[in-house]
Design a protein around this motif. Structure first.
Motif, PDB file in Angstrom:
ATOM      1  N   ILE A  14      85.612  78.539  35.673  1.00 31.91           N
ATOM      2  CA  ILE A  14      85.417  78.498  37.120  1.00 31.91           C
ATOM      3  C   ILE A  14      84.882  79.868  37.557  1.00 31.91           C
ATOM      4  O   ILE A  14      85.397  80.902  37.140  1.00 31.91           O
ATOM      5  N   ILE A  16      83.756  82.111  41.071  1.00 34.08           N
ATOM      6  CA  ILE A  16      83.818  82.182  42.534  1.00 34.08           C
ATOM      7  C   ILE A  16      82.751  83.171  42.992  1.00 34.08           C
ATOM      8  O   ILE A  16      82.438  84.127  42.284  1.00 34.08           O
ATOM      9  N   ILE A  29      82.495  78.063  45.217  1.00 34.86           N
ATOM     10  CA  ILE A  29      83.138  77.868  43.921  1.00 34.86           C
ATOM     11  C   ILE A  29      82.200  77.037  43.057  1.00 34.86           C
ATOM     12  O   ILE A  29      81.485  76.168  43.562  1.00 34.86           O
ATOM     13  N   ASN A  31      81.271  75.970  38.527  1.00 33.27           N
ATOM     14  CA  ASN A  31      81.753  76.067  37.154  1.00 33.27           C
ATOM     15  C   ASN A  31      80.602  76.034  36.166  1.00 33.27           C
ATOM     16  O   ASN A  31      79.507  75.568  36.473  1.00 33.27           O
ATOM     17  N   LEU A  40      83.021  76.812  49.784  1.00 39.98           N
ATOM     18  CA  LEU A  40      84.475  76.683  49.799  1.00 39.98           C
ATOM     19  C   LEU A  40      85.042  76.995  51.176  1.00 39.98           C
ATOM     20  O   LEU A  40      85.773  76.205  51.737  1.00 39.98           O
ATOM     21  N   LEU A  58      92.774  83.359  47.537  1.00 38.31           N
ATOM     22  CA  LEU A  58      91.746  82.506  46.927  1.00 38.31           C
ATOM     23  C   LEU A  58      91.688  82.686  45.414  1.00 38.31           C
ATOM     24  O   LEU A  58      91.606  81.706  44.663  1.00 38.31           O
ATOM     25  N   LEU A  59      91.741  83.921  44.955  1.00 44.14           N
ATOM     26  CA  LEU A  59      91.665  84.168  43.518  1.00 44.14           C
ATOM     27  C   LEU A  59      92.909  83.650  42.802  1.00 44.14           C
ATOM     28  O   LEU A  59      92.811  83.141  41.677  1.00 44.14           O
ATOM     29  N   GLU A  61      94.661  81.038  43.805  1.00 39.04           N
ATOM     30  CA  GLU A  61      94.569  79.579  43.842  1.00 39.04           C
ATOM     31  C   GLU A  61      93.577  79.039  42.819  1.00 39.04           C
ATOM     32  O   GLU A  61      93.851  78.057  42.129  1.00 39.04           O
ATOM     33  N   TRP A  62      92.418  79.659  42.696  1.00 44.60           N
ATOM     34  CA  TRP A  62      91.342  79.124  41.861  1.00 44.60           C
ATOM     35  C   TRP A  62      91.284  79.723  40.460  1.00 44.60           C
ATOM     36  O   TRP A  62      90.637  79.179  39.586  1.00 44.60           O
ATOM     37  N   THR A  63      91.917  80.857  40.231  1.00 46.00           N
ATOM     38  CA  THR A  63      91.918  81.585  38.951  1.00 46.00           C
ATOM     39  C   THR A  63      90.543  81.571  38.250  1.00 46.00           C
ATOM     40  O   THR A  63      90.391  81.027  37.159  1.00 46.00           O
ATOM     41  N   PRO A  64      89.549  82.168  38.888  1.00 47.09           N
ATOM     42  CA  PRO A  64      88.214  82.182  38.283  1.00 47.09           C
ATOM     43  C   PRO A  64      88.153  83.081  37.053  1.00 47.09           C
ATOM     44  O   PRO A  64      88.938  84.027  36.916  1.00 47.09           O
TER      45      PRO A  64
END
Length: 141
Positions: A14, A16, A29, A31, A40, A58-59, A61-64
């Motif tokens: 993922i 961001i 966001i 992938n 987003l 945000l980081l 939540e999404w763990t890019p």
């Protein structure tokens, strides 16, 4: 971000993207698997504390696996009034979150986002999606 760090991104990583502004930050966001991005949200901020709280959330939540930051320039490639500010923001992201951060040329992202979303009040998140898709397309070459 080094080339080796880019090569280590997993197939389904993922990513961001931030389109940084002094009042709003567009967030998208995407992938590596689909090579697509979507808007987003827009972070409206007045204080640094508020800005970093929203970004941290945000980081988390999404763990890019990586972050892309749009860096604006004039059409001829020369720096504009926001270039250094966006570079500084990218450096701060690296220092705070210890993630690879790509600086992506965003010269024409707002023009493309406006064309696709005419009439919208704010298109910062759409511009972030354009920036991220541009990077993803280049990455697959």
């Amino acid at each position: 971000m080094t080339q080796s760090a880019l090569e280590r991104l997993s197939q389904d990583a993922i990513i961001i993207c931030f389109d940084y502004g002094l009042a709003r930050i567009g967030v998208a966001i995407g992938n590596m698997l689909t090579k697509t991005a979507r808007p987003l949200r827009i972070i409206s901020w007045k204080t640094n504390e508020q800005k970093w709280k929203e970004i941290t959330s945000l980081l988390s939540e999404w763990t890019p696996a990586a972050i892309v930051v749009g860096v604006p320039r004039h059409a001829d490639g020369e720096p504009n009034s926001m270039t250094a500010t966006c570079q500084k923001f990218a450096n701060q992201l690296e220092g705070r979150f210890h993630l690879p951060v790509v600086r992506e040329d965003e010269r024409f992202s707002s023009v493309e986002a406006e064309r696709e979303n005419s009439g919208a009040d704010y298109i910062d998140d759409e511009a972030a999606a354009v920036i991220l898709e541009q990077w993803l397309r280049r990455k697959e070459q």
